[in-house]
Write a protein that holds these residues in place. Structure first.
Motif, PDB file in Angstrom:
ATOM      1  N   TYR A 140      23.112 -22.289  29.319  1.00 53.01           N
ATOM      2  CA  TYR A 140      23.029 -23.021  30.587  1.00 53.01           C
ATOM      3  C   TYR A 140      22.687 -22.048  31.695  1.00 53.01           C
ATOM      4  CZ  TYR A 140      24.025 -26.614  34.063  1.00 53.01           C
ATOM      5  OH  TYR A 140      23.908 -27.524  35.076  1.00 53.01           O
ATOM      6  N   LEU A 141      21.513 -22.234  32.315  1.00 50.23           N
ATOM      7  CA  LEU A 141      21.049 -21.333  33.357  1.00 50.23           C
ATOM      8  C   LEU A 141      21.378 -21.876  34.742  1.00 50.23           C
ATOM      9  CD1 LEU A 141      19.392 -20.300  30.884  1.00 50.23           C
ATOM     10  CD2 LEU A 141      17.536 -19.792  32.492  1.00 50.23           C
ATOM     11  N   LEU A 142      21.847 -20.988  35.590  1.00 51.18           N
ATOM     12  CA  LEU A 142      22.105 -21.308  36.991  1.00 51.18           C
ATOM     13  C   LEU A 142      21.455 -20.208  37.829  1.00 51.18           C
ATOM     14  CD1 LEU A 142      23.749 -23.414  38.681  1.00 51.18           C
ATOM     15  CD2 LEU A 142      25.567 -21.697  38.785  1.00 51.18           C
ATOM     16  N   GLU A 143      20.669 -20.611  38.813  1.00 50.79           N
ATOM     17  CA  GLU A 143      19.946 -19.620  39.611  1.00 50.79           C
ATOM     18  C   GLU A 143      20.918 -18.750  40.394  1.00 50.79           C
ATOM     19  OE1 GLU A 143      16.622 -19.577  43.175  1.00 50.79           O
ATOM     20  OE2 GLU A 143      16.626 -21.242  41.740  1.00 50.79           O
ATOM     21  N   SER A 144      20.708 -17.431  40.336  1.00 43.51           N
ATOM     22  CA  SER A 144      21.655 -16.497  40.950  1.00 43.51           C
ATOM     23  C   SER A 144      21.720 -16.631  42.468  1.00 43.51           C
ATOM     24  CB  SER A 144      21.280 -15.052  40.587  1.00 43.51           C
ATOM     25  OG  SER A 144      19.990 -14.732  41.082  1.00 43.51           O
ATOM     26  N   THR A 145      20.682 -17.178  43.094  1.00 37.58           N
ATOM     27  CA  THR A 145      20.721 -17.348  44.551  1.00 37.58           C
ATOM     28  C   THR A 145      21.826 -18.309  44.985  1.00 37.58           C
ATOM     29  OG1 THR A 145      19.007 -19.066  44.396  1.00 37.58           O
ATOM     30  CG2 THR A 145      18.278 -16.815  44.858  1.00 37.58           C
ATOM     31  N   PHE A 146      22.378 -19.078  44.039  1.00 34.90           N
ATOM     32  CA  PHE A 146      23.481 -19.977  44.363  1.00 34.90           C
ATOM     33  C   PHE A 146      24.709 -19.220  44.853  1.00 34.90           C
ATOM     34  CE2 PHE A 146      22.673 -24.262  42.051  1.00 34.90           C
ATOM     35  CZ  PHE A 146      21.361 -24.254  42.507  1.00 34.90           C
ATOM     36  N   ILE A 147      24.841 -17.952  44.462  1.00 33.03           N
ATOM     37  CA  ILE A 147      26.049 -17.226  44.841  1.00 33.03           C
ATOM     38  C   ILE A 147      26.062 -16.912  46.335  1.00 33.03           C
ATOM     39  CG2 ILE A 147      26.234 -16.233  42.540  1.00 33.03           C
ATOM     40  CD1 ILE A 147      25.283 -13.596  43.599  1.00 33.03           C
ATOM     41  N   VAL A 148      24.909 -17.007  46.996  1.00 34.74           N
ATOM     42  CA  VAL A 148      24.867 -16.801  48.440  1.00 34.74           C
ATOM     43  C   VAL A 148      25.512 -17.979  49.161  1.00 34.74           C
ATOM     44  CG1 VAL A 148      23.345 -16.402  50.418  1.00 34.74           C
ATOM     45  CG2 VAL A 148      22.777 -15.412  48.183  1.00 34.74           C
ATOM     46  N   ASP A 149      25.469 -19.158  48.537  1.00 31.35           N
ATOM     47  CA  ASP A 149      26.076 -20.367  49.105  1.00 31.35           C
ATOM     48  C   ASP A 149      27.210 -20.789  48.180  1.00 31.35           C
ATOM     49  OD1 ASP A 149      26.747 -23.003  49.820  1.00 31.35           O
ATOM     50  OD2 ASP A 149      24.721 -23.416  50.544  1.00 31.35           O
ATOM     51  N   ARG A 150      28.457 -20.561  48.586  1.00 31.12           N
ATOM     52  CA  ARG A 150      29.606 -20.804  47.709  1.00 31.12           C
ATOM     53  C   ARG A 150      29.679 -22.260  47.252  1.00 31.12           C
ATOM     54  NH1 ARG A 150      33.189 -16.302  49.196  1.00 31.12           N
ATOM     55  NH2 ARG A 150      31.667 -14.624  49.310  1.00 31.12           N
ATOM     56  N   ALA A 151      29.312 -23.186  48.158  1.00 31.41           N
ATOM     57  CA  ALA A 151      29.371 -24.599  47.786  1.00 31.41           C
ATOM     58  C   ALA A 151      28.419 -24.884  46.632  1.00 31.41           C
ATOM     59  CB  ALA A 151      29.017 -25.469  48.995  1.00 31.41           C
ATOM     60  N   LYS A 152      27.202 -24.338  46.713  1.00 28.84           N
ATOM     61  CA  LYS A 152      26.228 -24.523  45.631  1.00 28.84           C
ATOM     62  C   LYS A 152      26.730 -23.885  44.337  1.00 28.84           C
ATOM     63  CE  LYS A 152      21.665 -24.967  47.777  1.00 28.84           C
ATOM     64  NZ  LYS A 152      20.340 -24.315  47.884  1.00 28.84           N
ATOM     65  N   PHE A 153      27.332 -22.690  44.480  1.00 23.65           N
ATOM     66  CA  PHE A 153      27.781 -21.980  43.284  1.00 23.65           C
ATOM     67  C   PHE A 153      28.852 -22.765  42.530  1.00 23.65           C
ATOM     68  CE2 PHE A 153      30.813 -19.042  41.274  1.00 23.65           C
ATOM     69  CZ  PHE A 153      29.980 -18.508  40.306  1.00 23.65           C
ATOM     70  N   PHE A 154      29.849 -23.266  43.247  1.00 24.31           N
ATOM     71  CA  PHE A 154      30.907 -24.000  42.560  1.00 24.31           C
ATOM     72  C   PHE A 154      30.416 -25.352  42.055  1.00 24.31           C
ATOM     73  CE2 PHE A 154      33.713 -20.781  44.129  1.00 24.31           C
ATOM     74  CZ  PHE A 154      34.704 -20.732  43.166  1.00 24.31           C
ATOM     75  N   SER A 155      29.460 -25.936  42.744  1.00 24.31           N
ATOM     76  CA  SER A 155      28.841 -27.161  42.236  1.00 24.31           C
ATOM     77  C   SER A 155      28.113 -26.879  40.930  1.00 24.31           C
ATOM     78  CB  SER A 155      27.876 -27.727  43.278  1.00 24.31           C
ATOM     79  OG  SER A 155      27.182 -28.845  42.762  1.00 24.31           O
ATOM     80  N   GLY A 156      27.366 -25.774  40.884  1.00 23.69           N
ATOM     81  CA  GLY A 156      26.669 -25.397  39.655  1.00 23.69           C
ATOM     82  C   GLY A 156      27.619 -25.051  38.531  1.00 23.69           C
ATOM     83  N   THR A 157      28.745 -24.399  38.885  1.00 23.35           N
ATOM     84  CA  THR A 157      29.753 -24.065  37.877  1.00 23.35           C
ATOM     85  C   THR A 157      30.348 -25.330  37.265  1.00 23.35           C
ATOM     86  OG1 THR A 157      30.294 -22.009  39.052  1.00 23.35           O
ATOM     87  CG2 THR A 157      31.905 -22.818  37.462  1.00 23.35           C
ATOM     88  N   LEU A 158      30.599 -26.335  38.102  1.00 22.32           N
ATOM     89  CA  LEU A 158      31.111 -27.607  37.599  1.00 22.32           C
ATOM     90  C   LEU A 158      30.087 -28.291  36.692  1.00 22.32           C
ATOM     91  CD1 LEU A 158      32.931 -29.123  40.697  1.00 22.32           C
ATOM     92  CD2 LEU A 158      33.972 -28.314  38.576  1.00 22.32           C
ATOM     93  N   SER A 159      28.808 -28.182  37.039  1.00 20.68           N
ATOM     94  CA  SER A 159      27.757 -28.764  36.196  1.00 20.68           C
ATOM     95  C   SER A 159      27.722 -28.093  34.830  1.00 20.68           C
ATOM     96  CB  SER A 159      26.393 -28.629  36.879  1.00 20.68           C
ATOM     97  OG  SER A 159      26.351 -29.347  38.089  1.00 20.68           O
ATOM     98  N   ALA A 160      27.869 -26.770  34.832  1.00 22.59           N
ATOM     99  CA  ALA A 160      27.910 -26.044  33.560  1.00 22.59           C
ATOM    100  C   ALA A 160      29.102 -26.486  32.728  1.00 22.59           C
ATOM    101  CB  ALA A 160      27.969 -24.539  33.819  1.00 22.59           C
ATOM    102  N   MET A 161      30.261 -26.652  33.380  1.00 26.35           N
ATOM    103  CA  MET A 161      31.457 -27.091  32.664  1.00 26.35           C
ATOM    104  C   MET A 161      31.282 -28.512  32.135  1.00 26.35           C
ATOM    105  SD  MET A 161      35.413 -26.742  33.879  1.00 26.35           S
ATOM    106  CE  MET A 161      35.281 -27.866  35.258  1.00 26.35           C
ATOM    107  N   SER A 162      30.621 -29.366  32.909  1.00 25.63           N
ATOM    108  CA  SER A 162      30.358 -30.731  32.466  1.00 25.63           C
ATOM    109  C   SER A 162      29.506 -30.737  31.205  1.00 25.63           C
ATOM    110  CB  SER A 162      29.663 -31.520  33.581  1.00 25.63           C
ATOM    111  OG  SER A 162      29.275 -32.800  33.139  1.00 25.63           O
ATOM    112  N   ALA A 163      28.479 -29.873  31.177  1.00 28.69           N
ATOM    113  CA  ALA A 163      27.623 -29.788  29.998  1.00 28.69           C
ATOM    114  C   ALA A 163      28.395 -29.282  28.789  1.00 28.69           C
ATOM    115  CB  ALA A 163      26.426 -28.875  30.283  1.00 28.69           C
ATOM    116  N   MET A 164      29.298 -28.338  29.013  1.00 29.59           N
ATOM    117  CA  MET A 164      30.124 -27.817  27.915  1.00 29.59           C
ATOM    118  C   MET A 164      30.967 -28.926  27.296  1.00 29.59           C
ATOM    119  SD  MET A 164      31.393 -24.260  29.702  1.00 29.59           S
ATOM    120  CE  MET A 164      32.441 -23.745  28.351  1.00 29.59           C
TER     121      MET A 164
END
Length: 297
Positions: A140-164
Motif C-alpha cells: 500500500y503506497l502513500l505519497e510521502s508529501t502527506f507527512i507535511v500535512d498531518r491531517a492528510k497523513f493520518f487520513s492516509g494511515t487510516l486508509s491503509a489500515m482499512s485496506a489491511m
C-alpha cells in the motif's frame, strides 16, 4: 504444482503505483529474477514495461463510461464486477507461471476499492485460495508529501489500515516519492511518521487533529452540541484512532525512492519475506544464471 507468489500494489491516486511497479520490474530483471506483470487499471495508458495481462484487453473504463453513462467511480466498479464474471482472463495466463516468478498486480487508485466495496476481496480470495494458490501480500503506497500535512497523513494511515482489514493479507505499507521531502523533514521527525506516533497530534493545534493529553480532565459528553461545535468530539475521536494505531502497531511504513535501486531492493526484501518467496526456491548453481540469461521474464 507448488505455490505461486505475488504482490498487489495499491494506494490512492497519484501515489506512484505504476512507477513503483516499473522500478520493481527493472530491479528484478537486473537481479536475474522473473516477473509477471498484470495491469488491473482499466484507465491506464502509458507503461514503461508492457503488461503480460492488461484488463483493457477485456474491458476499458472509457468504453464503460460512454456506453453505460457511468461516472469514473461507477465505471470502475462495473469493470471489476465484469472481471469477476470473467476470471479466466487472469487465471488462464497464470496457470503456466512457475514459483520462480513474482506476479505484480498494478491496481487503480480509487479508494472505494480498498474501503467498502467487496469486489477486491473477492478477487484476492480467488487468486490466493483458489486453484492458483498464490501466496500474496499487499503493498500500500502513500505519497510521502502527506507527512507535511498531518491531517492528510493520518487520513492516509487510516486508509491503509482499512485496506489491511478488508483484504486480510500480509501488508507492506510504503511512503513513496521520498525524494520530494528531502530537506523538508528532519530525520528524527521522519521516524515518527515511519511508525506513526500519537504525539504527532499534539504538535500542530491548527491542524484540527489536536487533543488534550491530560487524562484527568472531566470528559465532556460527545453528543452535546457544544462538544461538536468546539471540536472536542472530533479531538476525542482522533485521539482514540491514534491510540489504536499506536498501541497495536497496526500501521508502519517503509521509505521508497524509486530512483534509488537500494531503496527498491529494500522494499522488495520485505515483500519477499511477507510472501515467503525464498523458502521455496532451489539453490542455484553458477551455470544456471548463464543459461537463464536468454529467457528472463
Amino acid at each position: 504444482m507448488g505455490s505461486k507468489y505475488g504482490v498487489i500494489v495499491m494506494g490512492p491516486a497519484g501515489a506512484g503505483k505504476t512507477t513503483f511497479c516499473s522500478a520493481l520490474i527493472e530491479h528484478l530483471r537486473n537481479n536475474r529474477r522473473s516477473c509477471f506483470y498484470i495491469n488491473l487499471d482499466p484507465a491506464a495508458e502509458d507503461f514503461v514495461y508492457e503488461p503480460d495481462v492488461d484488463i483493457k484487453d477485456l474491458i476499458s473504463l472509457e468504453d464503460v463510461m460512454e456506453e453505460l453513462h457511468l461516472g469514473p467511480n461507477g465505471g470502475l466498479i462495473y469493470c471489476f464486477e465484469f472481471l469477476l464474471d470473467n476470471l479466466d482472463f487472469i487465471t488462464d495466463p497464470l496457470e503456466t507461471v512457475t514459483d520462480e516468478y513474482l506476479i505484480i498486480i498494478d491496481m487503480p487508485g480509487q479508494i472505494e476499492l480498498y474501503s467498502h466495496v467487496p469486489v477486491l476481496p473477492n478477487l484476492v480470495r480467488h487468486l490466493a485460495h483458489g486453484s492458483l494458490n498464490i501466496s500474496m501480500c499487499a503493498a500500500y503506497l502513500l505519497e510521502s508529501t502527506f507527512i507535511v500535512d498531518r491531517a492528510k497523513f493520518f487520513s492516509g494511515t487510516l486508509s491503509a489500515m482499512s485496506a489491511m482489514l478488508l483484504l486480510e493479507l500480509p501488508h507492506v505499507n510504503i511512503l513513496s516519492k521520498m525524494d520530494l521531502v528531502k530537506g523538508q523533514v528532519a530525520r528524527k521527525d521522519l521516524k515518527r511518521f515511519i511508525d506513526p506516533d500519537i504525539s504527532l497530534l499534539q504538535d500542530v493545534p491548527d491542524s484540527g487533529l489536536v487533543y488534550d493529553a491530560n487524562e484527568n480532565l472531566e470528559t465532556p459528553d460527545p453528543t452535546e452540541s457544544q462538544s461538536v461545535m468546539t471540536g472536542e468530539s472530533f479531538a476525542r475521536l482522533n485521539r482514540a484512532v491514534g491510540q489504536l494505531i499506536d498501541e497495536f502497531s497496526l500501521v508502519s511504513f517503509l521509505k521508497l525512492d524509486v530512483q534509488n535501486e537500494d531503496s527498491v531492493g529494500s522494499v522488495l526484501s520485505y515483500i519477499d519475506d511477507a510472501i515467503q518467496f525464498h523458502e521455496s526456491q532451489e539453490p542455484r548453481e553458477p551455470m544456471d544464471d548463464v543459461q537463464d540469461d536468454g529467457d528472463m521474464g
